[in-house]
Design a protein around this motif. Structure first.
Motif, PDB file in Angstrom:
ATOM      1  N   ILE A  51      88.867  86.599  43.289  1.00 61.47           N
ATOM      2  CA  ILE A  51      87.425  86.801  43.207  1.00 61.47           C
ATOM      3  C   ILE A  51      87.142  87.482  41.871  1.00 61.47           C
ATOM      4  O   ILE A  51      87.684  88.549  41.587  1.00 61.47           O
ATOM      5  CB  ILE A  51      86.913  87.695  44.354  1.00 61.47           C
ATOM      6  N   ASP A  52      86.278  86.873  41.057  1.00 58.32           N
ATOM      7  CA  ASP A  52      86.020  87.393  39.714  1.00 58.32           C
ATOM      8  C   ASP A  52      84.522  87.645  39.530  1.00 58.32           C
ATOM      9  O   ASP A  52      83.739  86.714  39.335  1.00 58.32           O
ATOM     10  CB  ASP A  52      86.527  86.400  38.666  1.00 58.32           C
ATOM     11  N   ASN A  53      84.133  88.919  39.651  1.00 58.53           N
ATOM     12  CA  ASN A  53      82.757  89.349  39.367  1.00 58.53           C
ATOM     13  C   ASN A  53      81.728  88.550  40.171  1.00 58.53           C
ATOM     14  O   ASN A  53      80.686  88.141  39.663  1.00 58.53           O
ATOM     15  CB  ASN A  53      82.476  89.223  37.871  1.00 58.53           C
ATOM     16  N   LEU A  54      82.012  88.338  41.449  1.00 62.29           N
ATOM     17  CA  LEU A  54      81.195  87.460  42.280  1.00 62.29           C
ATOM     18  C   LEU A  54      79.896  88.136  42.716  1.00 62.29           C
ATOM     19  O   LEU A  54      79.896  89.241  43.244  1.00 62.29           O
ATOM     20  CB  LEU A  54      81.987  87.045  43.532  1.00 62.29           C
ATOM     21  N   THR A  55      78.791  87.427  42.490  1.00 61.95           N
ATOM     22  CA  THR A  55      77.488  87.818  43.017  1.00 61.95           C
ATOM     23  C   THR A  55      76.914  86.635  43.783  1.00 61.95           C
ATOM     24  O   THR A  55      76.882  85.514  43.275  1.00 61.95           O
ATOM     25  CB  THR A  55      76.521  88.235  41.896  1.00 61.95           C
ATOM     26  N   VAL A  56      76.513  86.880  45.023  1.00 59.16           N
ATOM     27  CA  VAL A  56      75.878  85.853  45.857  1.00 59.16           C
ATOM     28  C   VAL A  56      74.555  86.411  46.340  1.00 59.16           C
ATOM     29  O   VAL A  56      74.495  87.549  46.825  1.00 59.16           O
ATOM     30  CB  VAL A  56      76.759  85.471  47.061  1.00 59.16           C
ATOM     31  N   SER A  57      73.495  85.613  46.202  1.00 60.44           N
ATOM     32  CA  SER A  57      72.161  86.088  46.532  1.00 60.44           C
ATOM     33  C   SER A  57      71.492  85.211  47.572  1.00 60.44           C
ATOM     34  O   SER A  57      71.712  83.998  47.613  1.00 60.44           O
ATOM     35  CB  SER A  57      71.284  86.126  45.268  1.00 60.44           C
ATOM     36  N   TYR A  58      70.684  85.848  48.407  1.00 65.46           N
ATOM     37  CA  TYR A  58      69.774  85.155  49.319  1.00 65.46           C
ATOM     38  C   TYR A  58      68.360  85.518  48.900  1.00 65.46           C
ATOM     39  O   TYR A  58      68.033  86.694  48.797  1.00 65.46           O
ATOM     40  CB  TYR A  58      70.005  85.581  50.768  1.00 65.46           C
ATOM     41  N   ARG A  59      67.549  84.502  48.655  1.00 60.50           N
ATOM     42  CA  ARG A  59      66.169  84.720  48.186  1.00 60.50           C
ATOM     43  C   ARG A  59      66.165  85.640  46.961  1.00 60.50           C
ATOM     44  O   ARG A  59      65.324  86.508  46.811  1.00 60.50           O
ATOM     45  CB  ARG A  59      65.299  85.289  49.305  1.00 60.50           C
TER      46      ARG A  59
ATOM     47  N   SER B 165      81.850  82.156  50.797  1.00 57.21           N
ATOM     48  CA  SER B 165      82.028  81.890  49.356  1.00 57.21           C
ATOM     49  C   SER B 165      83.424  81.347  49.085  1.00 57.21           C
ATOM     50  O   SER B 165      83.596  80.436  48.274  1.00 57.21           O
ATOM     51  CB  SER B 165      81.786  83.173  48.555  1.00 57.21           C
ATOM     52  N   ILE B 166      84.438  81.905  49.761  1.00 61.44           N
ATOM     53  CA  ILE B 166      85.798  81.401  49.602  1.00 61.44           C
ATOM     54  C   ILE B 166      85.887  79.954  50.089  1.00 61.44           C
ATOM     55  O   ILE B 166      86.557  79.108  49.489  1.00 61.44           O
ATOM     56  CB  ILE B 166      86.794  82.298  50.365  1.00 61.44           C
ATOM     57  N   MET B 167      85.171  79.631  51.167  1.00 62.59           N
ATOM     58  CA  MET B 167      85.150  78.276  51.710  1.00 62.59           C
ATOM     59  C   MET B 167      84.349  77.305  50.842  1.00 62.59           C
ATOM     60  O   MET B 167      84.427  76.093  51.024  1.00 62.59           O
ATOM     61  CB  MET B 167      84.554  78.282  53.122  1.00 62.59           C
ATOM     62  N   GLY B 168      83.569  77.836  49.909  1.00 63.52           N
ATOM     63  CA  GLY B 168      82.725  76.974  49.085  1.00 63.52           C
ATOM     64  C   GLY B 168      81.438  76.565  49.777  1.00 63.52           C
ATOM     65  O   GLY B 168      80.797  75.587  49.370  1.00 63.52           O
ATOM     66  N   LEU B 169      81.022  77.298  50.802  1.00 62.63           N
ATOM     67  CA  LEU B 169      79.815  76.971  51.549  1.00 62.63           C
ATOM     68  C   LEU B 169      78.567  77.560  50.913  1.00 62.63           C
ATOM     69  O   LEU B 169      77.447  77.184  51.289  1.00 62.63           O
ATOM     70  CB  LEU B 169      79.935  77.472  52.992  1.00 62.63           C
ATOM     71  N   LEU B 170      78.742  78.512  49.986  1.00 62.21           N
ATOM     72  CA  LEU B 170      77.615  79.140  49.307  1.00 62.21           C
ATOM     73  C   LEU B 170      77.768  78.989  47.800  1.00 62.21           C
ATOM     74  O   LEU B 170      78.891  78.980  47.281  1.00 62.21           O
ATOM     75  CB  LEU B 170      77.533  80.626  49.661  1.00 62.21           C
ATOM     76  N   THR B 171      76.657  78.891  47.117  1.00 60.97           N
ATOM     77  CA  THR B 171      76.656  78.836  45.657  1.00 60.97           C
ATOM     78  C   THR B 171      76.486  80.247  45.105  1.00 60.97           C
ATOM     79  O   THR B 171      75.596  80.981  45.535  1.00 60.97           O
ATOM     80  CB  THR B 171      75.512  77.942  45.144  1.00 60.97           C
ATOM     81  N   SER B 172      77.325  80.618  44.175  1.00 57.73           N
ATOM     82  CA  SER B 172      77.248  81.962  43.614  1.00 57.73           C
ATOM     83  C   SER B 172      76.117  82.055  42.600  1.00 57.73           C
ATOM     84  O   SER B 172      75.755  81.081  41.938  1.00 57.73           O
ATOM     85  CB  SER B 172      78.570  82.344  42.952  1.00 57.73           C
ATOM     86  N   ALA B 173      75.560  83.264  42.479  1.00 54.37           N
ATOM     87  CA  ALA B 173      74.590  83.547  41.419  1.00 54.37           C
ATOM     88  C   ALA B 173      75.301  83.986  40.149  1.00 54.37           C
ATOM     89  O   ALA B 173      74.714  83.998  39.065  1.00 54.37           O
ATOM     90  CB  ALA B 173      73.622  84.631  41.884  1.00 54.37           C
ATOM     91  N   GLY B 174      76.570  84.330  40.269  1.00 52.11           N
ATOM     92  CA  GLY B 174      77.358  84.727  39.117  1.00 52.11           C
ATOM     93  C   GLY B 174      78.807  84.932  39.504  1.00 52.11           C
ATOM     94  O   GLY B 174      79.120  85.132  40.681  1.00 52.11           O
ATOM     95  N   GLY B 175      79.694  84.859  38.525  1.00 52.35           N
ATOM     96  CA  GLY B 175      81.103  85.015  38.789  1.00 52.35           C
ATOM     97  C   GLY B 175      81.711  83.760  39.384  1.00 52.35           C
ATOM     98  O   GLY B 175      81.091  82.685  39.402  1.00 52.35           O
ATOM     99  N   ARG B 176      82.935  83.894  39.915  1.00 57.72           N
ATOM    100  CA  ARG B 176      83.605  82.713  40.460  1.00 57.72           C
ATOM    101  C   ARG B 176      84.636  83.091  41.517  1.00 57.72           C
ATOM    102  O   ARG B 176      85.081  84.234  41.601  1.00 57.72           O
ATOM    103  CB  ARG B 176      84.300  81.930  39.335  1.00 57.72           C
ATOM    104  N   VAL B 177      84.997  82.085  42.312  1.00 58.54           N
ATOM    105  CA  VAL B 177      86.054  82.212  43.307  1.00 58.54           C
ATOM    106  C   VAL B 177      87.101  81.145  43.004  1.00 58.54           C
ATOM    107  O   VAL B 177      86.769  79.964  42.885  1.00 58.54           O
ATOM    108  CB  VAL B 177      85.513  81.999  44.742  1.00 58.54           C
ATOM    109  N   GLN B 178      88.347  81.548  42.858  1.00 57.12           N
ATOM    110  CA  GLN B 178      89.449  80.612  42.620  1.00 57.12           C
ATOM    111  C   GLN B 178      90.375  80.637  43.831  1.00 57.12           C
ATOM    112  O   GLN B 178      90.925  81.681  44.194  1.00 57.12           O
ATOM    113  CB  GLN B 178      90.222  81.004  41.369  1.00 57.12           C
ATOM    114  N   VAL B 179      90.533  79.477  44.475  1.00 47.54           N
ATOM    115  CA  VAL B 179      91.405  79.344  45.643  1.00 47.54           C
ATOM    116  C   VAL B 179      92.572  78.443  45.265  1.00 47.54           C
ATOM    117  O   VAL B 179      92.375  77.293  44.862  1.00 47.54           O
ATOM    118  CB  VAL B 179      90.643  78.767  46.850  1.00 47.54           C
ATOM    119  N   ASN B 180      93.792  78.941  45.410  1.00 48.70           N
ATOM    120  CA  ASN B 180      94.971  78.223  44.928  1.00 48.70           C
ATOM    121  C   ASN B 180      95.669  77.444  46.039  1.00 48.70           C
ATOM    122  O   ASN B 180      96.894  77.536  46.210  1.00 48.70           O
ATOM    123  CB  ASN B 180      95.933  79.203  44.249  1.00 48.70           C
ATOM    124  N   THR B 181      94.871  76.711  46.798  1.00 49.10           N
ATOM    125  CA  THR B 181      95.401  75.763  47.775  1.00 49.10           C
ATOM    126  C   THR B 181      94.324  74.719  47.999  1.00 49.10           C
ATOM    127  O   THR B 181      93.134  75.024  47.857  1.00 49.10           O
ATOM    128  CB  THR B 181      95.791  76.466  49.103  1.00 49.10           C
TER     129      THR B 181
END
Length: 245
Positions: free
Chosen positions: A4-12, A46-62
């Motif tokens: 998880i790298d500097n992840l921000t997820v927002s609702y509204r 976010s790890i599942m890729g079900l939400l779009t981040s407002a910033g940063g990123r998630v890297q899953v190695n599988t």
């Protein structure tokens, strides 16, 4: 397994997770804990890729097919009259697709999974006729069928009796012993201390991440509560310069 790298997820346009960073090691057993509304479920989605981040990123190695996700019980519709065995066989979906056939080997695996969660004899019962604890056992049997590298569990013991909780904890420990990576959202810090080596403590932002004994200190728990109480959903919109990923 997950970075998880500097992840921000927002609702509204207000943050549910705010600039969170950290890593889940391969084969780790990690609890995600924090006050209500602290972003725990958002992290798993976010790890599942079900939400779009407002910033940063998630890297899953599988690969996505090697990830198993159990949402909260309230997000699952049990009204469709599906037998227990068919529900468990849905764990083969990534291998079969929409048109693949179930062979005798898969049927045997499904029955073995049902037996392993203590529901032998329930194969033809519909999922809507089960108690909450029985249905949660069915969902764990379905996870067994997925044979995943990464297993994400969102409040797997919520409203479960102690016997069901103990049985499901045993399965989680088996997955950990097999080298699978398990991340579980939980509320009971006593349970976390007893069974989980690693802990992530959230209050929309990251409070602490690491060995459970060093994360679940009284000071950290008080800080998480204070941060949760200080969040104002009517505050100005959070802006970020990070690139969504």
């Amino acid at each position: 397994m997950v970075r998880i790298d500097n992840l921000t997820v927002s609702y509204r346009q207000h943050p549910a997770l705010h600039h969170v960073s950290g890593e889940f090691a391969n084969g780790s057993l990690t609890a995600v804990i924090g006050p209500n509304g602290s972003g725990k479920s958002t992290l798993l989605k976010s790890i599942m890729g079900l939400l779009t981040s407002a910033g940063g990123r998630v890297q899953v190695n599988t690969p996505r097919a090697r990830i198993a996700y159990l949402p909260q019980m309230t997000e699952i519709d049990r009204s469709f009259p599906m037998p227990v065995r068919d529900c468990v066989l849905l764990g083969c979906w990534s291998a079969l697709g929409a048109w693949g056939g179930v062979d005798t080997g898969m049927l045997a695996r499904a029955d073995a999974a049902i037996h392993s969660v203590g529901l032998e004899g329930f194969e033809e019962r519909t999922v809507g006729s089960l108690s909450s604890g029985q249905f949660q056992r069915v969902l764990f049997a379905r996870l067994l069928m997925q044979d995943a590298d990464l297993i994400l569990l969102d409040e797997p013991f919520n409203a479960m009796d102690s016997r069901t909780t103990a049985a499901l904890l045993d399965l989680i420990k088996q997955w950990h012993a097999q080298g699978r990576t398990v991340i579980a959202v939980l509320h009971d810090d006593v349970q976390v201390r007893a069974h989980f080596d690693q802990t992530v403590l959230l209050a929309r932002e990251l409070v602490a991440w690491g060995d459970t004994a060093t994360v679940l200190t009284q000071a950290n728990l008080l800080r998480a509560r204070a941060l949760a109480e200080a969040w104002d959903d009517s505050a100005d919109i959070c802006h970020t310069d990070e690139v969504s990923a």
